[in-house]
Design a protein around this motif. Sequence first.
Motif, PDB file in Angstrom:
ATOM      1  N   LYS A 192       0.889  -1.290  -0.135  1.00  0.00           N
ATOM      2  CA  LYS A 192      -0.100  -0.076   0.046  1.00  0.00           C
ATOM      3  C   LYS A 192       0.856   1.265  -0.020  1.00  0.00           C
ATOM      4  CE  LYS A 192      -3.688   2.066   2.688  1.00  0.00           C
ATOM      5  NZ  LYS A 192      -2.983   3.332   3.317  1.00  0.00           N
TER       6      LYS A 192
ATOM      7  N   GLU B 242       0.940   3.993  -3.194  1.00  0.00           N
ATOM      8  CA  GLU B 242       0.564   5.403  -2.837  1.00  0.00           C
ATOM      9  C   GLU B 242       1.503   6.411  -3.013  1.00  0.00           C
ATOM     10  OE1 GLU B 242      -3.353   4.594   0.286  1.00  0.00           O
ATOM     11  OE2 GLU B 242      -1.633   5.214   0.937  1.00  0.00           O
TER      12      GLU B 242
ATOM     13  N   GLY C 224      -0.954   0.358  -8.435  1.00  0.00           N
ATOM     14  CA  GLY C 224      -1.858   0.664  -7.686  1.00  0.00           C
ATOM     15  C   GLY C 224      -3.288   0.840  -8.454  1.00  0.00           C
ATOM     16  N   GLU C 225      -3.274   1.371  -9.712  1.00  0.00           N
ATOM     17  CA  GLU C 225      -4.246   1.503 -10.600  1.00  0.00           C
ATOM     18  C   GLU C 225      -4.673   0.266 -10.995  1.00  0.00           C
ATOM     19  OE1 GLU C 225      -2.801   4.045 -13.601  1.00  0.00           O
ATOM     20  OE2 GLU C 225      -3.090   6.053 -12.424  1.00  0.00           O
TER      21      GLU C 225
ATOM     22  N   LYS D 128      -6.596  -1.847  -8.429  1.00  0.00           N
ATOM     23  CA  LYS D 128      -8.049  -1.519  -7.945  1.00  0.00           C
ATOM     24  C   LYS D 128      -8.998  -1.784  -9.046  1.00  0.00           C
ATOM     25  CE  LYS D 128      -6.189   2.424  -5.163  1.00  0.00           C
ATOM     26  NZ  LYS D 128      -5.582   3.693  -5.447  1.00  0.00           N
TER      27      LYS D 128
ATOM     28  N   ALA E  97     -10.406  -7.766  -7.150  1.00  0.00           N
ATOM     29  CA  ALA E  97     -11.140  -7.237  -6.266  1.00  0.00           C
ATOM     30  C   ALA E  97     -11.045  -7.963  -4.782  1.00  0.00           C
ATOM     31  CB  ALA E  97     -12.535  -7.155  -6.868  1.00  0.00           C
TER      32      ALA E  97
ATOM     33  N   MET F 193      -7.993  -7.145  -3.018  1.00  0.00           N
ATOM     34  CA  MET F 193      -8.066  -6.032  -2.359  1.00  0.00           C
ATOM     35  C   MET F 193      -8.840  -5.960  -1.324  1.00  0.00           C
ATOM     36  SD  MET F 193      -5.395  -4.085  -3.838  1.00  0.00           S
ATOM     37  CE  MET F 193      -5.819  -2.620  -3.460  1.00  0.00           C
TER      38      MET F 193
ATOM     39  N   GLN G  53      -7.645  -4.983   2.506  1.00  0.00           N
ATOM     40  CA  GLN G  53      -8.104  -4.049   3.220  1.00  0.00           C
ATOM     41  C   GLN G  53      -8.584  -4.394   4.749  1.00  0.00           C
ATOM     42  OE1 GLN G  53      -7.991  -0.613   2.537  1.00  0.00           O
ATOM     43  NE2 GLN G  53      -9.093  -0.249   4.392  1.00  0.00           N
TER      44      GLN G  53
END
Length: 238
Positions: A173, A177, A192-193, A196, A201, A204, A208
Amino acid sequence: MPEQLTLYLHKLSPYSHRIELALAEANIEYKAYQVDLFNKPKWFAAQVNPIGKVPTITYGGPDVDPKDPSPLSFKLAESNVILQFIAELYPESGLLPKDPVERAKVLFFMDTVDRHFDKPGNEWMYGRTESYDGYLKGVEIIQGLLSESGEFAVGGCYTIADACIAPLLSRLKVTYETDIGAFPVGQGIKLGEELKGPKYAKFMKYAQAMLERPSLRDTNDETYLAETWKTLITERRE
């Protein structure tokens, strides 16, 4: 009275962080000693770990100052070995399933993390490869191993499989970022793109969930990681 347990660690090390998470999740009392990896004390290699690596734990023996470890204590290194030791030492923690199939899934997940996620991730972050394709392939492999709900790595509760990968997810992360790393400028943001997108999915969602757990929030310092990592990368390039 429980045996004495001391963890020798470094704040930057994700492998040290693995042990912190397992101990926190199991609510185990322990002593912690931050080892200066850039100026290691002589007593650490002489009395704790001759290789000089962290994490290392001492277990048992008298209650002593971490800087003066007892020769009567048991010394153990290598993060995944320590994770399994802690899980077996405190079976009530649930960190390692009793069912042999579920137990094997946990250990296989940990091995897969090291071989197919951590290793290619380090190669890319340290600039040893120009592409993060191997890292993304690792993400895909890990995603395929996640439990059906995607809340935990294996089964329906937190295990050492989660403790094994969670610190790496935190550092991932920070990387995407901040775009800090020895890779070409912009690749971190691009990674990162991609992550996402819908293809990743489940991964991620799991990441999270791990990042939001109190055990990780209470032991994680993303600002420190980013600033220290940036300094190290700058020094490597000069």
